[in-house]
Scaffold this motif. Structure first.
Motif, PDB file in Angstrom:
ATOM      1  N   LEU A 100       0.836  -1.189   0.000  1.00 32.28           N
ATOM      2  CA  LEU A 100       0.000   0.000   0.000  1.00 32.28           C
ATOM      3  C   LEU A 100       0.875   1.244   0.000  1.00 32.28           C
ATOM      4  O   LEU A 100       2.088   1.169   0.189  1.00 32.28           O
ATOM      5  N   GLY A 101       0.257   2.384  -0.185  1.00 30.74           N
ATOM      6  CA  GLY A 101       0.976   3.647  -0.126  1.00 30.74           C
ATOM      7  C   GLY A 101       0.159   4.658   0.654  1.00 30.74           C
ATOM      8  O   GLY A 101      -1.049   4.486   0.846  1.00 30.74           O
ATOM      9  N   GLY A 102       0.820   5.707   1.107  1.00 29.14           N
ATOM     10  CA  GLY A 102       0.090   6.691   1.893  1.00 29.14           C
ATOM     11  C   GLY A 102       0.823   8.008   1.978  1.00 29.14           C
ATOM     12  O   GLY A 102       1.971   8.145   1.542  1.00 29.14           O
ATOM     13  N   VAL A 103       0.138   8.973   2.570  1.00 34.28           N
ATOM     14  CA  VAL A 103       0.719  10.290   2.781  1.00 34.28           C
ATOM     15  C   VAL A 103       0.100  10.885   4.036  1.00 34.28           C
ATOM     16  O   VAL A 103      -1.099  10.721   4.300  1.00 34.28           O
ATOM     17  N   TYR A 104       0.928  11.558   4.826  1.00 31.19           N
ATOM     18  CA  TYR A 104       0.437  12.245   6.020  1.00 31.19           C
ATOM     19  C   TYR A 104      -0.265  13.547   5.613  1.00 31.19           C
ATOM     20  O   TYR A 104       0.147  14.216   4.666  1.00 31.19           O
ATOM     21  N   ILE A 105      -1.284  13.919   6.359  1.00 30.29           N
ATOM     22  CA  ILE A 105      -2.060  15.123   6.071  1.00 30.29           C
ATOM     23  C   ILE A 105      -2.034  16.040   7.298  1.00 30.29           C
ATOM     24  O   ILE A 105      -2.873  15.920   8.213  1.00 30.29           O
ATOM     25  N   GLY A 106      -1.065  16.950   7.334  1.00 26.53           N
ATOM     26  CA  GLY A 106      -1.009  17.928   8.412  1.00 26.53           C
ATOM     27  C   GLY A 106      -2.128  18.946   8.315  1.00 26.53           C
ATOM     28  O   GLY A 106      -2.454  19.617   9.298  1.00 26.53           O
ATOM     29  N   GLY A 107      -2.750  19.053   7.132  1.00 26.50           N
ATOM     30  CA  GLY A 107      -3.845  19.977   6.927  1.00 26.50           C
ATOM     31  C   GLY A 107      -5.060  19.683   7.790  1.00 26.50           C
ATOM     32  O   GLY A 107      -6.007  20.478   7.812  1.00 26.50           O
ATOM     33  N   ILE A 108      -5.040  18.557   8.500  1.00 26.05           N
ATOM     34  CA  ILE A 108      -6.130  18.250   9.420  1.00 26.05           C
ATOM     35  C   ILE A 108      -6.246  19.342  10.482  1.00 26.05           C
ATOM     36  O   ILE A 108      -7.292  19.538  11.086  1.00 26.05           O
ATOM     37  N   ARG A 109      -5.145  20.089  10.675  1.00 25.57           N
ATOM     38  CA  ARG A 109      -5.135  21.148  11.697  1.00 25.57           C
ATOM     39  C   ARG A 109      -5.491  22.525  11.114  1.00 25.57           C
ATOM     40  O   ARG A 109      -5.525  23.503  11.856  1.00 25.57           O
ATOM     41  N   ASN A 110      -5.747  22.596   9.803  1.00 27.33           N
ATOM     42  CA  ASN A 110      -6.107  23.884   9.195  1.00 27.33           C
ATOM     43  C   ASN A 110      -7.402  24.430   9.779  1.00 27.33           C
ATOM     44  O   ASN A 110      -7.500  25.610  10.124  1.00 27.33           O
ATOM     45  N   GLN A 111      -8.393  23.577   9.840  1.00 29.79           N
ATOM     46  CA  GLN A 111      -9.703  23.936  10.413  1.00 29.79           C
ATOM     47  C   GLN A 111     -10.050  22.892  11.475  1.00 29.79           C
ATOM     48  O   GLN A 111     -11.038  22.166  11.370  1.00 29.79           O
ATOM     49  N   ILE A 112      -9.214  22.878  12.484  1.00 32.28           N
ATOM     50  CA  ILE A 112      -9.231  21.776  13.457  1.00 32.28           C
ATOM     51  C   ILE A 112     -10.526  21.715  14.256  1.00 32.28           C
ATOM     52  O   ILE A 112     -10.996  20.628  14.599  1.00 32.28           O
ATOM     53  N   ALA A 113     -11.125  22.846  14.552  1.00 35.15           N
ATOM     54  CA  ALA A 113     -12.379  22.848  15.305  1.00 35.15           C
ATOM     55  C   ALA A 113     -13.498  22.192  14.498  1.00 35.15           C
ATOM     56  O   ALA A 113     -14.295  21.410  15.037  1.00 35.15           O
ATOM     57  N   GLN A 114     -13.541  22.509  13.194  1.00 38.51           N
ATOM     58  CA  GLN A 114     -14.568  21.902  12.335  1.00 38.51           C
ATOM     59  C   GLN A 114     -14.344  20.401  12.181  1.00 38.51           C
ATOM     60  O   GLN A 114     -15.300  19.619  12.138  1.00 38.51           O
ATOM     61  N   VAL A 115     -13.084  19.995  12.079  1.00 44.06           N
ATOM     62  CA  VAL A 115     -12.772  18.564  12.000  1.00 44.06           C
ATOM     63  C   VAL A 115     -13.219  17.861  13.274  1.00 44.06           C
ATOM     64  O   VAL A 115     -13.825  16.780  13.235  1.00 44.06           O
ATOM     65  N   SER A 116     -12.925  18.463  14.413  1.00 38.68           N
ATOM     66  CA  SER A 116     -13.314  17.869  15.694  1.00 38.68           C
ATOM     67  C   SER A 116     -14.826  17.733  15.805  1.00 38.68           C
ATOM     68  O   SER A 116     -15.336  16.730  16.323  1.00 38.68           O
ATOM     69  N   GLU A 117     -15.542  18.738  15.320  1.00 42.99           N
ATOM     70  CA  GLU A 117     -17.002  18.674  15.357  1.00 42.99           C
ATOM     71  C   GLU A 117     -17.522  17.568  14.449  1.00 42.99           C
ATOM     72  O   GLU A 117     -18.422  16.807  14.825  1.00 42.99           O
ATOM     73  N   LEU A 118     -16.932  17.454  13.263  1.00 37.07           N
ATOM     74  CA  LEU A 118     -17.347  16.407  12.328  1.00 37.07           C
ATOM     75  C   LEU A 118     -17.115  15.017  12.906  1.00 37.07           C
ATOM     76  O   LEU A 118     -17.930  14.107  12.744  1.00 37.07           O
ATOM     77  N   LEU A 119     -15.992  14.854  13.601  1.00 39.49           N
ATOM     78  CA  LEU A 119     -15.632  13.548  14.160  1.00 39.49           C
ATOM     79  C   LEU A 119     -16.154  13.350  15.579  1.00 39.49           C
ATOM     80  O   LEU A 119     -15.935  12.299  16.179  1.00 39.49           O
ATOM     81  N   GLN A 120     -16.810  14.367  16.120  1.00 39.55           N
ATOM     82  CA  GLN A 120     -17.428  14.311  17.451  1.00 39.55           C
ATOM     83  C   GLN A 120     -16.397  13.954  18.530  1.00 39.55           C
ATOM     84  O   GLN A 120     -16.614  13.066  19.357  1.00 39.55           O
ATOM     85  N   LEU A 121     -15.302  14.694  18.520  1.00 42.14           N
ATOM     86  CA  LEU A 121     -14.241  14.429  19.488  1.00 42.14           C
ATOM     87  C   LEU A 121     -14.588  15.051  20.842  1.00 42.14           C
ATOM     88  O   LEU A 121     -14.894  16.243  20.919  1.00 42.14           O
TER      89      LEU A 121
END
Length: 246
Positions: free
Chosen positions: A127-148
């Protein structure tokens, strides 16, 4: 050279994937491999959220400004998790006093160590992959989407899938720039000389890779990260999640 070292030295970030879906059993296996990584004081302060739903991946692709999040088989979100420790404290009627800078660093580092094991395990399966630091660009919205919940934050994401391209290996800094014996051995001028040599290597790499469309050096490219503060919203977000840095 043994096979493990050869695999590690052949790592490349993969951003283009086929439409093939990774078997869930493989994902669970590489996550277990991640759990085998070293963890500070056996705290295991991490959680991983696997995203396969196309709509949710599309939302995360927009939030991270990375279109390949939408095209990979599995998008994994690696989270630092100290909520588990707070819950353990409740089980033993012990007040939680771990929301400090040291524990924040430990949890972040544990998460990174775990994730790197996952990446290597995935690559061993083809398999192949890549890290995505952009998860922290709009971190509050990501947290809300994932219900953290409190005391959990997303450190980075990882696209995983079957590679649909074969990028060249990106040249790393010379060994002399990163490896020292007994003490830190480089003077500033010596290190700048090594960087000047490395600049030529990286410039040649970018020129060849892009057909001359990109010709910047390594020191030129990193200026974008050091000339101004980055993601200044993170502290406010982390404090809302319960982390403290005093």
């Amino acid at each position: 050279m043994n096979q493990v070292i050869q695999l590690l030295k052949s790592h490349r970030s993969i951003r283009k994937f086929t439409d093939e879906t990774i078997p869930e059993a493989w994902i669970e296996d590489v996550i277990k491999a991640g759990q085998a990584a070293s963890t500070s004081s056996f705290l295991q302060t991490y959680s991983v959220i696997s995203i396969t739903d196309s709509d949710r991946k599309a939302q995360l692709a927009e939030l991270t400004s990375n279109p390949y999040v939408a095209t990979c088989s599995h998008f994994l979100v690696f989270c630092a998790n100290v909520e588990r420790l707070a819950l353990a404290g409740e089980m033993h009627q012990t007040p939680f006093q771990g929301n400090n800078l040291e524990l924040f660093l430990m949890a972040s580092l544990d998460t990174a160590l775990m994730a790197q094991n996952v990446m290597v395990a995935a690559e061993s399966l083809g398999l192949g992959g890549v890290y995505i630091g952009g998860i922290r660009n709009q971190i509050a919205q990501v947290s809300e989407l994932l219900q953290l919940p409190q005391f959990i934050y997303p450190v980075f994401g990882m696209c995983l899938g079957y590679p649909d391209h074969e990028p060249e290996l990106k040249p790393r800094l010379p060994l002399a720039a990163v490896y020292h014996k007994e003490r830190y051995q480089l003077t500033p001028s010596e290190e700048q000389e090594l960087l000047a040599q490395y600049d030529k290597v990286v410039q040649a790499y970018y020129t060849k890779r892009t057909g001359g469309k990109r010709t910047d050096t390594w020191t030129e490219s990193v200026m974008g990260y050091v000339k101004k503060p980055s993601r200044t919203h993170l502290r406010e977000y982390l404090e809302k999640q319960g982390f403290r840095f005093d």
